[in-house]
Design a protein around this motif. Structure first.
Motif, short mmCIF file in Angstrom:
data_model
loop_
_atom_site.label_atom_id
_atom_site.label_comp_id
_atom_site.label_asym_id
_atom_site.label_seq_id
_atom_site.Cartn_x
_atom_site.Cartn_y
_atom_site.Cartn_z
N GLN A 1 12.55 4.19 -22.97
CA GLN A 1 12.54 4.10 -24.43
C GLN A 1 11.76 2.87 -24.90
N LEU A 2 11.98 1.74 -24.22
CA LEU A 2 11.27 0.52 -24.58
C LEU A 2 9.76 0.69 -24.45
N MET A 3 9.34 1.27 -23.32
CA MET A 3 7.91 1.46 -23.10
C MET A 3 7.31 2.39 -24.16
N THR A 4 8.04 3.42 -24.52
CA THR A 4 7.57 4.33 -25.57
C THR A 4 7.38 3.58 -26.89
N LEU A 5 8.35 2.75 -27.25
CA LEU A 5 8.27 1.98 -28.49
C LEU A 5 7.14 0.96 -28.45
N MET A 6 6.96 0.31 -27.30
CA MET A 6 5.89 -0.67 -27.17
C MET A 6 4.52 -0.03 -27.37
N LYS B 1 -0.96 -0.97 -17.15
CA LYS B 1 -0.33 -2.03 -17.94
C LYS B 1 1.15 -2.20 -17.57
N ILE B 2 1.84 -1.10 -17.36
CA ILE B 2 3.26 -1.17 -16.99
C ILE B 2 3.41 -1.87 -15.64
N LEU B 3 2.56 -1.52 -14.69
CA LEU B 3 2.63 -2.14 -13.36
C LEU B 3 2.30 -3.63 -13.46
N CYS C 1 7.00 -13.80 -21.88
CA CYS C 1 6.91 -12.90 -23.04
C CYS C 1 5.49 -12.88 -23.60
N ASN C 2 4.87 -14.05 -23.69
CA ASN C 2 3.49 -14.11 -24.20
C ASN C 2 2.52 -13.37 -23.29
N SER C 3 2.77 -13.46 -21.98
CA SER C 3 1.90 -12.76 -21.03
C SER C 3 2.04 -11.25 -21.17
N VAL C 4 3.27 -10.78 -21.33
CA VAL C 4 3.50 -9.34 -21.52
C VAL C 4 2.82 -8.88 -22.81
N LEU C 5 2.95 -9.65 -23.87
CA LEU C 5 2.29 -9.31 -25.14
C LEU C 5 0.78 -9.22 -24.96
N ALA C 6 0.21 -10.17 -24.22
CA ALA C 6 -1.24 -10.18 -24.01
C ALA C 6 -1.70 -8.92 -23.28
N VAL C 7 -0.91 -8.49 -22.29
CA VAL C 7 -1.27 -7.27 -21.56
C VAL C 7 -1.19 -6.06 -22.46
N LEU C 8 -0.12 -5.96 -23.24
CA LEU C 8 0.04 -4.82 -24.13
C LEU C 8 -1.08 -4.73 -25.16
N GLU C 9 -1.52 -5.87 -25.66
CA GLU C 9 -2.51 -5.89 -26.73
C GLU C 9 -3.94 -5.87 -26.23
N SER C 10 -4.12 -5.97 -24.91
CA SER C 10 -5.48 -5.94 -24.36
C SER C 10 -6.09 -4.55 -24.44
N LYS C 11 -7.40 -4.48 -24.57
CA LYS C 11 -8.11 -3.20 -24.65
C LYS C 11 -8.33 -2.60 -23.27
N PRO D 1 0.81 -1.22 0.00
CA PRO D 1 0.00 0.00 0.00
C PRO D 1 0.84 1.27 0.00
N GLU D 2 2.02 1.19 0.61
CA GLU D 2 2.87 2.38 0.76
C GLU D 2 3.81 2.60 -0.42
N PHE D 3 4.21 1.51 -1.10
CA PHE D 3 5.31 1.64 -2.06
C PHE D 3 4.94 1.29 -3.49
N THR D 4 3.65 1.26 -3.82
CA THR D 4 3.25 1.01 -5.20
C THR D 4 3.80 2.09 -6.14
N SER D 5 3.80 3.34 -5.68
CA SER D 5 4.32 4.43 -6.52
C SER D 5 5.81 4.26 -6.77
N LEU D 6 6.52 3.64 -5.81
CA LEU D 6 7.94 3.37 -6.00
C LEU D 6 8.12 2.35 -7.13
N ALA D 7 7.21 1.38 -7.20
CA ALA D 7 7.27 0.39 -8.28
C ALA D 7 7.12 1.07 -9.63
#
Length: 211
Positions: A149-154, A169-171, A201-211, A131-137
């Motif tokens: 840079q990676l996140m921008t490209l994704m 999505k990033i979290l 990798c497939n899980s990350v792709l699924a999150v990125l492509e989700s609406k 509860p205290e450190f989510t923003s740190l994540a």
């Protein structure tokens, strides 16, 4: 590179040793008891620091100390990721899959090749549910230029509907990667295998492509 103290001054050799003792004690206590259950006083005692102000001097606050603990491995992962970034920089629009692998593989490869990384995984997993450190994540997701840079490209491939959705999505991506790797090593399954990395990798792709 010499890490400055919270005051901005470069530390002396004896101060560096003190700093390292504090980081090592914090790493062990955070991993064993959880970041929300360990106080700065607990860490000062474990690091045998009679001067209770030493932690504030070196790290400012608990969040600064957590970052210092995670930077032990985070900086090495960053070097691996920078090397992989050079391989995809020549492409005008790198494939999304290549970007995802550039995010996931340096973490997995470092964990697989380095001793005593379980605490790093556990503490990363903890900050995403604290509860205290989510923003740190979220701050760690933006801490290294190559990750930004990676996140921008994704998100050029799969734009998020809003900043709030993008941050979520990033979290979630960080959570899946670090919880997944922590669970693997906590269950004593040994070295990583290609199947687990593909799943991440497939899980990350699924999150990125989700609406």
């Amino acid at each position: 590179m010499t890490t400055p103290t919270a005051t901005g001054r470069a530390p002396r050799k004896d101060a560096l040793l003190t700093r390292q003792r504090i980081v090592d004690a914090a790493e062990q206590l955070f991993a064993e008891h959880g970041i929300d259950n360990v106080t700065l006083l607990d860490i000062a005692r474990a690091a045998q620091q009679k001067n209770r102000g030493a932690l504030q001097y070196h790290f400012g606050d608990k969040a600064g100390l957590i970052n210092a603990v995670l930077d032990k491995h985070g900086d090495q992962i960053s070097l691996r990721r920078q090397a992989q970034m050079k391989k995809i920089e020549a492409a005008t629009k790198p494939p999304l899959r290549a970007l995802v692998e550039t995010y996931v593989l340096p973490v997995a490869e470092h964990i697989d090749a380095t001793e005593n990384t379980q605490a790093f995984l556990l503490i990363n997993a903890q900050i995403m549910t604290s509860p205290e450190f989510t923003s740190l994540a979220m701050g760690r997701a933006e801490r290294y230029p190559e990750v930004r840079q990676l996140m921008t490209l994704m998100f050029r491939h799969v734009p998020a509907a809003s900043k709030k959705r993008r941050d979520f999505k990033i979290l979630l991506i960080r959570s899946m990667v670090f919880h997944g790797l922590a669970a693997h090593f906590s269950s004593a399954q040994g070295k990583l295998n290609r199947s687990l990395i593909e799943t991440l990798c497939n899980s990350v792709l699924a999150v990125l492509e989700s609406k």
